[in-house]
Design a protein around this motif. Structure first.
Motif, PDB file in Angstrom:
ATOM      1  N   ASP A 176       0.835  -1.202   0.000  1.00  0.00           N
ATOM      2  CA  ASP A 176       0.000   0.000   0.000  1.00  0.00           C
ATOM      3  C   ASP A 176       0.873   1.257   0.000  1.00  0.00           C
ATOM      4  O   ASP A 176       1.891   1.322   0.700  1.00  0.00           O
ATOM      5  CB  ASP A 176      -0.911   0.011   1.220  1.00  0.00           C
ATOM      6  N   VAL A 177       0.449   2.266  -0.776  1.00  0.00           N
ATOM      7  CA  VAL A 177       1.237   3.479  -0.974  1.00  0.00           C
ATOM      8  C   VAL A 177       0.509   4.658  -0.337  1.00  0.00           C
ATOM      9  O   VAL A 177      -0.641   4.951  -0.688  1.00  0.00           O
ATOM     10  CB  VAL A 177       1.463   3.746  -2.476  1.00  0.00           C
ATOM     11  N   ILE A 178       1.187   5.342   0.587  1.00  0.00           N
ATOM     12  CA  ILE A 178       0.565   6.488   1.259  1.00  0.00           C
ATOM     13  C   ILE A 178       0.258   7.607   0.257  1.00  0.00           C
ATOM     14  O   ILE A 178       0.891   7.689  -0.800  1.00  0.00           O
ATOM     15  CB  ILE A 178       1.472   7.044   2.380  1.00  0.00           C
ATOM     16  N   PRO A 179      -0.713   8.486   0.561  1.00  0.00           N
ATOM     17  CA  PRO A 179      -1.006   9.608  -0.337  1.00  0.00           C
ATOM     18  C   PRO A 179       0.224  10.474  -0.592  1.00  0.00           C
ATOM     19  O   PRO A 179       1.106  10.600   0.259  1.00  0.00           O
ATOM     20  CB  PRO A 179      -2.074  10.397   0.428  1.00  0.00           C
ATOM     21  N   PHE A 180       0.278  11.048  -1.783  1.00  0.00           N
ATOM     22  CA  PHE A 180       1.293  12.022  -2.208  1.00  0.00           C
ATOM     23  C   PHE A 180       2.680  11.408  -2.417  1.00  0.00           C
ATOM     24  O   PHE A 180       3.652  12.145  -2.581  1.00  0.00           O
ATOM     25  CB  PHE A 180       1.405  13.193  -1.204  1.00  0.00           C
ATOM     26  N   ALA A 181       2.782  10.086  -2.430  1.00  0.00           N
ATOM     27  CA  ALA A 181       4.096   9.445  -2.505  1.00  0.00           C
ATOM     28  C   ALA A 181       4.562   9.282  -3.943  1.00  0.00           C
ATOM     29  O   ALA A 181       3.768   9.264  -4.888  1.00  0.00           O
ATOM     30  CB  ALA A 181       4.059   8.086  -1.819  1.00  0.00           C
ATOM     31  N   ASN A 182       5.869   9.135  -4.084  1.00  0.00           N
ATOM     32  CA  ASN A 182       6.516   8.841  -5.362  1.00  0.00           C
ATOM     33  C   ASN A 182       7.150   7.459  -5.240  1.00  0.00           C
ATOM     34  O   ASN A 182       7.945   7.224  -4.321  1.00  0.00           O
ATOM     35  CB  ASN A 182       7.583   9.908  -5.645  1.00  0.00           C
ATOM     36  N   VAL A 183       6.781   6.542  -6.128  1.00  0.00           N
ATOM     37  CA  VAL A 183       7.226   5.152  -6.033  1.00  0.00           C
ATOM     38  C   VAL A 183       7.984   4.769  -7.290  1.00  0.00           C
ATOM     39  O   VAL A 183       7.558   5.086  -8.404  1.00  0.00           O
ATOM     40  CB  VAL A 183       6.030   4.198  -5.820  1.00  0.00           C
ATOM     41  N   LEU A 184       9.095   4.052  -7.096  1.00  0.00           N
ATOM     42  CA  LEU A 184       9.977   3.707  -8.209  1.00  0.00           C
ATOM     43  C   LEU A 184      10.582   2.338  -7.985  1.00  0.00           C
ATOM     44  O   LEU A 184      10.914   1.979  -6.857  1.00  0.00           O
ATOM     45  CB  LEU A 184      11.095   4.747  -8.329  1.00  0.00           C
ATOM     46  N   GLY A 185      10.763   1.566  -9.051  1.00  0.00           N
ATOM     47  CA  GLY A 185      11.551   0.348  -8.986  1.00  0.00           C
ATOM     48  C   GLY A 185      10.768  -0.906  -9.310  1.00  0.00           C
ATOM     49  O   GLY A 185       9.548  -0.959  -9.179  1.00  0.00           O
ATOM     50  N   GLN A 186      11.501  -1.950  -9.726  1.00  0.00           N
ATOM     51  CA  GLN A 186      10.861  -3.221 -10.071  1.00  0.00           C
ATOM     52  C   GLN A 186      10.058  -3.764  -8.893  1.00  0.00           C
ATOM     53  O   GLN A 186       8.939  -4.246  -9.059  1.00  0.00           O
ATOM     54  CB  GLN A 186      11.921  -4.237 -10.501  1.00  0.00           C
ATOM     55  N   ALA A 187      10.635  -3.714  -7.694  1.00  0.00           N
ATOM     56  CA  ALA A 187       9.885  -3.969  -6.465  1.00  0.00           C
ATOM     57  C   ALA A 187       9.712  -2.604  -5.815  1.00  0.00           C
ATOM     58  O   ALA A 187      10.556  -2.143  -5.055  1.00  0.00           O
ATOM     59  CB  ALA A 187      10.642  -4.920  -5.553  1.00  0.00           C
ATOM     60  N   GLY A 188       8.648  -1.911  -6.147  1.00  0.00           N
ATOM     61  CA  GLY A 188       8.491  -0.495  -5.894  1.00  0.00           C
ATOM     62  C   GLY A 188       8.777  -0.065  -4.463  1.00  0.00           C
ATOM     63  O   GLY A 188       8.300  -0.686  -3.505  1.00  0.00           O
ATOM     64  N   LYS A 189       9.556   1.005  -4.315  1.00  0.00           N
ATOM     65  CA  LYS A 189       9.869   1.603  -3.031  1.00  0.00           C
ATOM     66  C   LYS A 189       9.638   3.113  -3.114  1.00  0.00           C
ATOM     67  O   LYS A 189       9.741   3.715  -4.183  1.00  0.00           O
ATOM     68  CB  LYS A 189      11.325   1.332  -2.646  1.00  0.00           C
ATOM     69  N   LEU A 190       9.350   3.717  -1.959  1.00  0.00           N
ATOM     70  CA  LEU A 190       9.186   5.162  -1.924  1.00  0.00           C
ATOM     71  C   LEU A 190      10.521   5.843  -2.212  1.00  0.00           C
ATOM     72  O   LEU A 190      11.565   5.427  -1.714  1.00  0.00           O
ATOM     73  CB  LEU A 190       8.691   5.617  -0.551  1.00  0.00           C
ATOM     74  N   VAL A 191      10.474   6.893  -3.021  1.00  0.00           N
ATOM     75  CA  VAL A 191      11.669   7.695  -3.287  1.00  0.00           C
ATOM     76  C   VAL A 191      11.378   9.172  -3.007  1.00  0.00           C
ATOM     77  O   VAL A 191      11.960  10.061  -3.600  1.00  0.00           O
ATOM     78  CB  VAL A 191      12.182   7.505  -4.734  1.00  0.00           C
ATOM     79  N   GLY A 192      10.467   9.429  -2.095  1.00  0.00           N
ATOM     80  CA  GLY A 192      10.118  10.789  -1.742  1.00  0.00           C
ATOM     81  C   GLY A 192       8.659  11.084  -2.000  1.00  0.00           C
ATOM     82  O   GLY A 192       7.833  10.171  -2.086  1.00  0.00           O
ATOM     83  N   LEU A 193       8.357  12.361  -2.121  1.00  0.00           N
ATOM     84  CA  LEU A 193       6.988  12.825  -2.318  1.00  0.00           C
ATOM     85  C   LEU A 193       6.776  13.287  -3.753  1.00  0.00           C
ATOM     86  O   LEU A 193       7.714  13.700  -4.429  1.00  0.00           O
ATOM     87  CB  LEU A 193       6.687  13.976  -1.356  1.00  0.00           C
ATOM     88  N   ARG A 253      -5.192  -1.820   7.972  1.00  0.00           N
ATOM     89  CA  ARG A 253      -3.870  -2.213   8.441  1.00  0.00           C
ATOM     90  C   ARG A 253      -3.528  -3.657   8.074  1.00  0.00           C
ATOM     91  O   ARG A 253      -2.533  -4.210   8.560  1.00  0.00           O
ATOM     92  CB  ARG A 253      -3.776  -2.053   9.961  1.00  0.00           C
ATOM     93  N   LYS A 254      -4.330  -4.276   7.219  1.00  0.00           N
ATOM     94  CA  LYS A 254      -4.091  -5.693   6.898  1.00  0.00           C
ATOM     95  C   LYS A 254      -2.891  -5.900   5.981  1.00  0.00           C
ATOM     96  O   LYS A 254      -2.212  -6.911   6.060  1.00  0.00           O
ATOM     97  CB  LYS A 254      -5.350  -6.297   6.249  1.00  0.00           C
ATOM     98  N   ARG A 255      -2.647  -4.937   5.092  1.00  0.00           N
ATOM     99  CA  ARG A 255      -1.558  -5.093   4.138  1.00  0.00           C
ATOM    100  C   ARG A 255      -0.373  -4.204   4.512  1.00  0.00           C
ATOM    101  O   ARG A 255      -0.542  -3.173   5.161  1.00  0.00           O
ATOM    102  CB  ARG A 255      -2.031  -4.751   2.721  1.00  0.00           C
ATOM    103  N   PRO A 256       0.846  -4.595   4.111  1.00  0.00           N
ATOM    104  CA  PRO A 256       2.021  -3.784   4.450  1.00  0.00           C
ATOM    105  C   PRO A 256       2.029  -2.453   3.714  1.00  0.00           C
ATOM    106  O   PRO A 256       1.480  -2.325   2.624  1.00  0.00           O
ATOM    107  CB  PRO A 256       3.195  -4.667   4.006  1.00  0.00           C
ATOM    108  N   ILE A 257       2.689  -1.461   4.322  1.00  0.00           N
ATOM    109  CA  ILE A 257       2.850  -0.138   3.739  1.00  0.00           C
ATOM    110  C   ILE A 257       4.178  -0.082   2.988  1.00  0.00           C
ATOM    111  O   ILE A 257       5.209  -0.546   3.478  1.00  0.00           O
ATOM    112  CB  ILE A 257       2.817   0.947   4.831  1.00  0.00           C
ATOM    113  N   CYS A 258       4.158   0.497   1.805  1.00  0.00           N
ATOM    114  CA  CYS A 258       5.377   0.683   1.024  1.00  0.00           C
ATOM    115  C   CYS A 258       6.300   1.658   1.755  1.00  0.00           C
ATOM    116  O   CYS A 258       5.874   2.731   2.181  1.00  0.00           O
ATOM    117  CB  CYS A 258       5.014   1.220  -0.359  1.00  0.00           C
TER     118      CYS A 258
END
Length: 268
Positions: A176-193, A253-258
């Motif tokens: 799960d991706v929090i609001p306003f996030a920037n996600v990048l990568g084959q296994a996506g990770k946060l890279v800022g806002l 809260r069932k799924r993990p947060i990115c």
């Protein structure tokens, strides 16, 4: 009266507004509803219990309202609902829902689905969302308003993506991706806002400064994630960003947060 090309096939009693346009070789099933100003270009196929909102355009070879790609689907009359002022480009696809997932796939207003993009069964897509070419959602995904999904990104089933996110091209999203996030990568990770998107939506410099502080505290502060989240809760009354993030996380809260990759923080 609706303008229907003579080569199109429209099964009765499909519901068509008076000013609908249906292009050559389009095929509409009997349970399709097209609201005022909808325009279907050539070779569009719309099936199932599908409603398309006013002024939406659907381009050649798009397929909407087909049976969900689920082994649990047994032919129930589930639905696809598409909002107003959408643009669904060539080869875009969206399925109806399943009984187990609530029975409805929903696409909001002002959504753009570029060539080859896909919305799986039981998804909920907010308003103003943009799918770049070949961006795809698995079943039961939710996407918040004004999020951008980059080309050939793939979102795992049951994943939640908050409002105003930027999902980069070729990114795999499985958390799960929090609001306003920037996600990048084959296994996506946060890279800022998603600072560019936030500025476009009216965030001021002070708003952005506060958002960055919350982001650092939540993902790079001391203690466990729940301890850091409790600290962010104390900022809810002072920061719209903190309020949106806390509400999003608390909703499920069932799924993990990115999270960011270890040690990564980006200043835009």
């Amino acid at each position: 009266m609706a303008k229907i090309d003579p080569t199109a096939r429209v099964e009765n009693p499909a519901g068509l507004a008076d000013d609908v346009e249906i292009g050559p070789y389009a095929i509409l099933g009997p349970d399709v509803v097209l609201e005022a100003g909808v325009k279907l270009h050539a070779h569009v196929v719309i099936q199932g219990v599908t409603t398309i909102g006013a002024r939406t355009q659907v381009f050649p070879f798009a397929s909407l309202g087909s049976a969900p790609q689920s082994v649990h689907y047994k032919g129930e009359p589930t639905k696809l609902v598409i909002g107003t002022d959408c643009m669904l480009r060539e080869h875009a696809t969206a399925s109806t829902g399943t009984v187990g997932g609530g029975g409805i796939t929903r696409i909001g207003n002002g959504v753009m689905m570029m060539t080859g993009s896909h919305v799986g069964h039981d998804c909920t897509v907010g308003n103003g969302v943009i799918f770049a070419n070949n961006a795809v959602l698995g079943g039961h995904v939710s996407v918040g308003d004004f999020t951008f999904l980059g080309g050939q990104c793939a979102v795992h089933q049951f994943t939640r993506i908050g409002a105003q996110c930027m999902i980069s091209g070729l990114t795999g999203v499985r958390e799960d991706v929090i609001p306003f996030a920037n996600v990048l990568g084959q296994a996506g990770k946060l890279v800022g806002l998603n600072v560019v998107g936030m500025k476009r939506r009216g965030f001021t410099k002070s708003d952005l400064h506060a958002a960055r502080a919350v982001y650092r505290d939540l993902f790079f502060g001391e203690g466990t994630f729940d301890q850091r989240l409790d600290k962010v809760r104390q900022m809810v009354g002072e920061s719209a960003f903190a309020a949106a993030v806390v509400a999003f996380i608390d909703a499920d809260r069932k799924r993990p947060i990115c999270h960011p990759a270890r040690g990564v923080i980006k200043e835009d």
